[in-house]
Enzyme design. Structure first.
Site, short mmCIF file in Angstrom:
data_model
loop_
_atom_site.label_atom_id
_atom_site.label_comp_id
_atom_site.label_asym_id
_atom_site.label_seq_id
_atom_site.Cartn_x
_atom_site.Cartn_y
_atom_site.Cartn_z
N GLU A 1 -5.87 -7.57 10.43
CA GLU A 1 -4.50 -8.67 10.46
C GLU A 1 -3.48 -7.89 11.00
O GLU A 1 -2.42 -8.67 11.24
CB GLU A 1 -4.49 -9.26 9.04
CG GLU A 1 -3.44 -8.12 8.28
CD GLU A 1 -4.37 -6.89 7.72
OE1 GLU A 1 -3.33 -6.06 7.36
OE2 GLU A 1 -5.43 -6.92 8.00
N CYS B 1 -9.55 -2.26 3.83
CA CYS B 1 -8.73 -1.09 3.18
C CYS B 1 -9.23 -0.60 1.70
O CYS B 1 -10.33 -0.13 1.64
CB CYS B 1 -7.35 -1.24 3.36
SG CYS B 1 -6.58 0.25 3.26
N LEU B 2 -8.39 -0.81 0.62
CA LEU B 2 -8.72 -0.38 -0.41
C LEU B 2 -9.77 -1.39 -1.15
O LEU B 2 -10.64 -1.00 -1.75
CB LEU B 2 -7.52 -0.85 -1.51
CG LEU B 2 -7.84 -0.29 -3.11
CD1 LEU B 2 -8.10 1.23 -3.07
CD2 LEU B 2 -6.66 -0.72 -4.03
N HIS C 1 -6.93 -2.25 9.31
CA HIS C 1 -6.50 -3.65 9.01
C HIS C 1 -6.60 -4.79 10.26
O HIS C 1 -5.53 -4.56 11.02
CB HIS C 1 -4.70 -3.47 8.85
CG HIS C 1 -4.57 -2.77 7.47
ND1 HIS C 1 -4.31 -3.39 6.27
CD2 HIS C 1 -4.42 -1.63 7.29
CE1 HIS C 1 -4.00 -2.89 5.29
NE2 HIS C 1 -4.24 -1.61 5.86
N SER D 1 0.69 -1.19 0.20
CA SER D 1 0.24 -0.03 0.06
C SER D 1 0.89 1.14 0.03
O SER D 1 0.46 2.60 -0.09
CB SER D 1 -0.74 0.06 1.23
OG SER D 1 -1.90 -1.03 1.10
N TYR E 1 -7.36 7.71 0.90
CA TYR E 1 -8.74 8.02 0.93
C TYR E 1 -9.67 7.40 1.70
O TYR E 1 -9.29 6.55 2.55
CB TYR E 1 -9.03 7.29 -0.70
CG TYR E 1 -8.09 8.01 -1.72
CD1 TYR E 1 -8.74 9.03 -2.54
CD2 TYR E 1 -6.78 7.69 -2.01
CE1 TYR E 1 -7.89 9.61 -3.64
CE2 TYR E 1 -5.97 8.29 -3.08
CZ TYR E 1 -6.44 9.36 -3.60
OH TYR E 1 -5.81 10.01 -4.75
#
Length: 360
Positions: free
Chosen positions: A334, A247-248, A332, A46, A292
């Site tokens: 994880e 996330c994304l 995240h 990322s 974002y």
């Protein structure tokens, strides 16, 4: 030590000492507030094309080890620290931070005022920067930075180029790789999942031909709107198989459902971000890395609702579909690095898959 400059597009420049590779790199300058986890940060896809400033003052004191990589090859364009330790002390350490950066052609700069740089980014937002060696024409480089557009193809560069398997004996998960951290794969494998990792541009038909029990949308770099092919794929997959995005993947899910995403001023990057679960009222400390966010106003009238909110700034941190078995989070779960407060989301994903099977 060799002199190295960090030059920003607004004309600000910092003079420090070089470490790592003797190359010059341009990228988006961002900051991360984590106290540990520099190895995971360096290898998180990322951060592709970004120059990362670490706010913790001493970096490299436990070296680099063989276990904490989040990708095979780092994609970060540079590292900024206050002090880089060249004598690490840890039983797992196999090389210094300097040596690792040198091997992977990543330039580093140390000895600059990282607090001043962080305050500058917080005030003016992330900006383009370049790490330069020796005496250079600062004004010429500033003009060049102003006229330089950052790349928008990061996902295609960090995603796997072919499908591969990480075998297990339980639920089959197709993991769409937009720049996957290996921590996601480890969490699925720890639960016995049979994981098939596929490239970012794999079609919905190809994914469904793998007969998945569930689909995972990974994290990744850049603007989600730069990956329109993935948005269309997610839209087609919705309702066919249970889905979990991180996330994304969370942002792509929102766009696929008709919502919008917007750029944050300086993003969320660190391992100490509080997030509130609106359903249970619990607050988790989370690991984050994104520039974002989903526009809350755009959720109006869409078949999704917000499930988690950032305590610091009120931005969207989680979504759930109103009709289909699908949920996502911006942070995240994880960790890698960071706290494991939200690790149970992987268990909830597996439970959702099993409930979906029962209903069918």
């Amino acid at each position: 030590m060799t002199k190295r400059l960090l030059i920003l597009e607004d004309g600000t420049f910092f003079e420090g000492k070089a470490f790592g590779a003797s190359v010059e790199k341009t990228g988006e300058v961002v900051f991360n507030t984590g106290m540990t986890g520099y190895q995971e940060i360096l290898t998180d896809p990322s951060y592709c094309d970004q120059i990362v400033c670490l706010t913790y003052p001493l970096i490299g004191n436990y070296g680099i080890n063989r276990d904490d990589f989040e990708s095979i090859k780092p994609s970060v364009h540079g590292l900024i620290v206050k002090e880089a330790c060249d004598t690490p002390s840890n039983f797992r350490s196999q090389m210094t931070l300097h040596k690792y950066l040198e091997i992977n052609q990543i330039p580093g700069i140390m000895g600059i005022d990282t607090r001043k740089l962080t305050r500058l980014i917080r005030s003016h937002g992330t900006m383009k920067g370049r790490l330069c060696n020796g005496d250079v024409d600062v004004h010429a480089i500033v003009e060049e930075l102003k006229n330089t557009s950052l790349m928008t193809d990061q996902v295609s560069r960090v995603s796997t180029k072919s499908t591969y398997s990480s075998p297990g004996k339980k639920e089959r998960i197709v993991l769409m790789d937009f720049g996957m951290k290996h921590g996601i794969l480890r969490e699925l494998n720890d639960r016995g999942c049979d994981v098939r990792v596929v490239p970012y541009n794999t079609t919905a038909e190809e994914i469904l031909n793998l007969k998945p029990d569930g689909i995972m949308l990974s994290n990744g770099p850049g603007d989600p709107k730069d990956v329109p092919v993935a948005i269309d794929t997610v839209r087609t997959l919705l309702g066919k198989v249970p889905l979990f995005g991180i996330c994304l993947g969370h942002q792509l899910f929102a766009l696929a459902c008709g919502a919008d995403t917007i750029r944050l001023k300086f993003g969320h990057r660190g391992s100490n971000h509080p997030v509130k679960n609106l359903e249970t009222k619990e607050v988790y400390i989370t690991s984050q890395n994104h520039g974002y966010t989903v526009d809350l106003a755009s959720l109006e009238g869409k078949p999704i609702h917000m499930t988690h909110i950032a305590v610091n700034d009120g931005t969207c941190e989680g979504l759930r579909h109103d009709e289909f078995p699908a949920f996502t989070v911006q942070y995240h779960p994880e960790a890698s690095p960071g706290p494991e407060d939200a690790n149970l989301l992987f268990d909830q994903f597996i439970e959702m898959i099993r409930e979906n099977k029962k209903q069918k």
